[in-house]
Design an enzyme around this catalytic site. Structure first.
Site, mmCIF file in Angstrom:
data_model
loop_
_atom_site.group_PDB
_atom_site.id
_atom_site.type_symbol
_atom_site.label_atom_id
_atom_site.label_comp_id
_atom_site.label_asym_id
_atom_site.label_seq_id
_atom_site.Cartn_x
_atom_site.Cartn_y
_atom_site.Cartn_z
ATOM 1 N N ASN A 89 -3.168 -7.928 -0.016
ATOM 2 C CA ASN A 89 -2.040 -7.611 -0.999
ATOM 3 C C ASN A 89 -1.704 -6.168 -1.350
ATOM 4 O O ASN A 89 -2.408 -5.458 -1.171
ATOM 5 C CB ASN A 89 -2.589 -8.442 -2.431
ATOM 6 C CG ASN A 89 -3.528 -7.514 -3.095
ATOM 7 O OD1 ASN A 89 -2.689 -6.381 -3.826
ATOM 8 N ND2 ASN A 89 -4.687 -7.290 -3.065
ATOM 9 N N MET A 117 0.099 -5.775 -4.480
ATOM 10 C CA MET A 117 0.728 -6.289 -5.772
ATOM 11 C C MET A 117 1.275 -5.120 -6.426
ATOM 12 O O MET A 117 2.606 -5.042 -7.052
ATOM 13 C CB MET A 117 -0.152 -7.007 -6.464
ATOM 14 C CG MET A 117 -0.828 -8.261 -5.973
ATOM 15 S SD MET A 117 0.198 -9.514 -5.551
ATOM 16 C CE MET A 117 0.740 -10.211 -7.175
ATOM 17 N N GLY A 118 0.695 -4.154 -6.486
ATOM 18 C CA GLY A 118 1.207 -2.858 -7.234
ATOM 19 C C GLY A 118 1.137 -3.018 -8.740
ATOM 20 O O GLY A 118 1.987 -2.531 -9.264
ATOM 21 N N ASN A 147 -11.113 -0.545 -14.054
ATOM 22 C CA ASN A 147 -10.816 -0.877 -12.481
ATOM 23 C C ASN A 147 -10.302 0.640 -12.048
ATOM 24 O O ASN A 147 -9.419 0.926 -12.320
ATOM 25 C CB ASN A 147 -9.651 -1.824 -12.637
ATOM 26 C CG ASN A 147 -9.116 -2.174 -11.133
ATOM 27 O OD1 ASN A 147 -9.838 -1.440 -10.094
ATOM 28 N ND2 ASN A 147 -8.201 -2.804 -11.059
ATOM 29 N N CYS A 193 -8.268 0.289 -7.561
ATOM 30 C CA CYS A 193 -6.938 -0.415 -7.120
ATOM 31 C C CYS A 193 -6.590 0.379 -5.736
ATOM 32 O O CYS A 193 -6.440 1.662 -5.911
ATOM 33 C CB CYS A 193 -5.805 -0.376 -8.162
ATOM 34 S SG CYS A 193 -4.498 -0.886 -7.286
ATOM 35 N N ASN A 224 -14.004 -4.366 -5.235
ATOM 36 C CA ASN A 224 -12.642 -4.740 -5.254
ATOM 37 C C ASN A 224 -12.143 -4.795 -3.653
ATOM 38 O O ASN A 224 -13.050 -4.957 -2.798
ATOM 39 C CB ASN A 224 -11.896 -3.217 -5.804
ATOM 40 C CG ASN A 224 -10.371 -3.642 -6.160
ATOM 41 O OD1 ASN A 224 -9.584 -4.369 -5.656
ATOM 42 N ND2 ASN A 224 -10.123 -3.007 -7.244
ATOM 43 N N THR A 225 -10.808 -4.913 -3.417
ATOM 44 C CA THR A 225 -10.559 -5.049 -2.090
ATOM 45 C C THR A 225 -10.377 -3.814 -1.200
ATOM 46 O O THR A 225 -10.751 -2.739 -1.714
ATOM 47 C CB THR A 225 -8.878 -5.615 -2.092
ATOM 48 O OG1 THR A 225 -8.258 -4.356 -2.709
ATOM 49 C CG2 THR A 225 -8.904 -6.899 -2.762
HETATM 50 O O1 RRO Z 1 -2.295 -5.166 -8.576
HETATM 51 C C1 RRO Z 1 -2.744 -4.722 -7.283
HETATM 52 O O2 RRO Z 1 -2.056 -4.279 -6.345
HETATM 53 C C2 RRO Z 1 -4.296 -4.682 -6.951
HETATM 54 C C3 RRO Z 1 -5.065 -3.986 -7.987
HETATM 55 BR BR1 RRO Z 1 -4.775 -3.580 -9.664
HETATM 56 C C4 RRO Z 1 -6.517 -4.144 -7.699
HETATM 57 O O3 RRO Z 1 -7.474 -3.656 -8.282
HETATM 58 N N1 RRO Z 1 -6.734 -4.730 -6.441
HETATM 59 C C5 RRO Z 1 -6.167 -4.971 -5.629
HETATM 60 O O4 RRO Z 1 -6.209 -5.369 -4.288
HETATM 61 N N2 RRO Z 1 -4.651 -5.088 -5.670
#
Ligand code: RRO
Length: 298
Positions: A69, A71-72, A125, A128, A190-191
């Site tokens: 992802n 997502m941002g 967090n 990210c 986290n990822t």
């Molecule tokens: O929103 C994201 O891009 C995102 C967040 Br905040 C996060 O903590 N971990 C992630 O894989 N994507």
């Protein structure tokens, strides 16, 4: 059979939460998730101002049960979120996910979330992978500054969410900093920050966060290493898709668990009940009465 647990002294009816950002961007979606058997619910990471996030593709299936992802951080902004949250009542604790790009922003978001009676715990967090700057948890002074500011001004207990470390000495040094703060818990992990090219589907590479089954081993190792150097409560997350994964995290020290990627596969209403059933069967076979009976056994 008792599946209850405690994080930061807060009692949860069972250890399962959704991972931040997965199906949790509005209070309305959290309310819908409440029916699916979780012990607590985590909000999308919130910033001071609303963010629209990145343009598509923001989430791709990479291999089975593995997403990338970027997502941002799409979110309505903390004030709008807290305002909307007032319209709902929850029977389980809400965990407010706090993020930002400065110490001041972290503090602002944490204060706003703290003003909501539904929010019982904060998840900070700092991991990210989809921000313009570096991943905060790898910058020790920045991390220290955020924690000191929170300790001075925030009363709500908090968990610190880290990236998966591959250098475990570095993980331990980072936890030493967190051990000096008033943090009550760690969320691991986290990822993983990665870069992939999906040929021929997309013409450009995607830099993003990898989640799902493929990160289970690394996240689990982070939980194991952390549980050997801290008394903080540990929330395990990364690749949990069935009871055996959940049991592994508990064996290695986790007191609560977050399910992310897997929530997007199969029937949502069955995922947590199936995991609970599997854990209960395991406990019956082994003669365990509570999660503490088989937590941190290595
Ligand atoms: O929103 C994201 O891009 C995102 C967040 Br905040 C996060 O903590 N971990 C992630 O894989 N994507």
């Amino acid at each position: 059979m008792d599946l209850s647990t405690k994080i930061a002294g807060i009692k949860l009816r069972n250890p399962f939460m959704n991972a931040s950002g997965v199906l949790s961007s509005t209070p309305e979606t959290l309310k819908r998730l409440e029916k699916n058997g979780f012990g607590a619910l985590v909000t999308k990471s919130l910033t001071k101002k609303p963010k629209s996030g990145n343009t598509n593709p923001v989430c791709v299936d990479y291999t089975p049960d593995c997403f990338i992802n970027k997502m941002g951080l799409p979110n309505p902004g903390v004030c709008n979120f807290v305002e909307e949250l007032k319209e709902y009542e929850f029977n389980i604790p809400i965990i407010g996910s706090v993020t930002g790009s400065s110490v001041e922003e972290f503090l602002y978001v944490a204060k706003e979330l703290e003003s909501s009676p539904a929010v019982k715990l904060l998840e900070i967090n700092i991991s990210c992978p989809n921000t313009d700057g570096d991943i905060i948890c790898f910058e020790k002074d920045y991390l220290y500054g955020i924690l000191k500011a929170l300790d001075k001004e925030i009363d709500t207990s908090y968990s610190v969410k880290l990236s998966p470390f591959t250098n475990f000495k570095d993980l331990i040094k980072t936890i030493e900093i967190i051990n000096q703060s008033e943090a009550s818990a760690l969320t691991l992990t986290n990822t993983i920050p990665v870069r992939v090219e999906l040929i021929p589907e997309f013409e450009i590479p995607i830099d993003g966060g990898q989640s799902g089954k493929s990160i289970l081993g690394l996240s689990l190792r982070n939980v194991y290493e952390a549980s050997r150097c801290t008394d903080l409560d540990i929330i395990g997350v990364g690749g949990i898709s069935g009871p055996n994964d959940a049991i592994s995290y508990i064996h290695n020290g986790a007191k609560a668990l977050q399910v992310g990627t897997h929530l997007k596969h199969g029937m949502l209403e069955l995922i947590i009940p199936n995991m609970k059933r599997g854990i209960i069967e395991y406990m019956q076979n082994k003669g365990y009465k509570s999660l503490e009976d088989f937590r941190n056994i290595y």
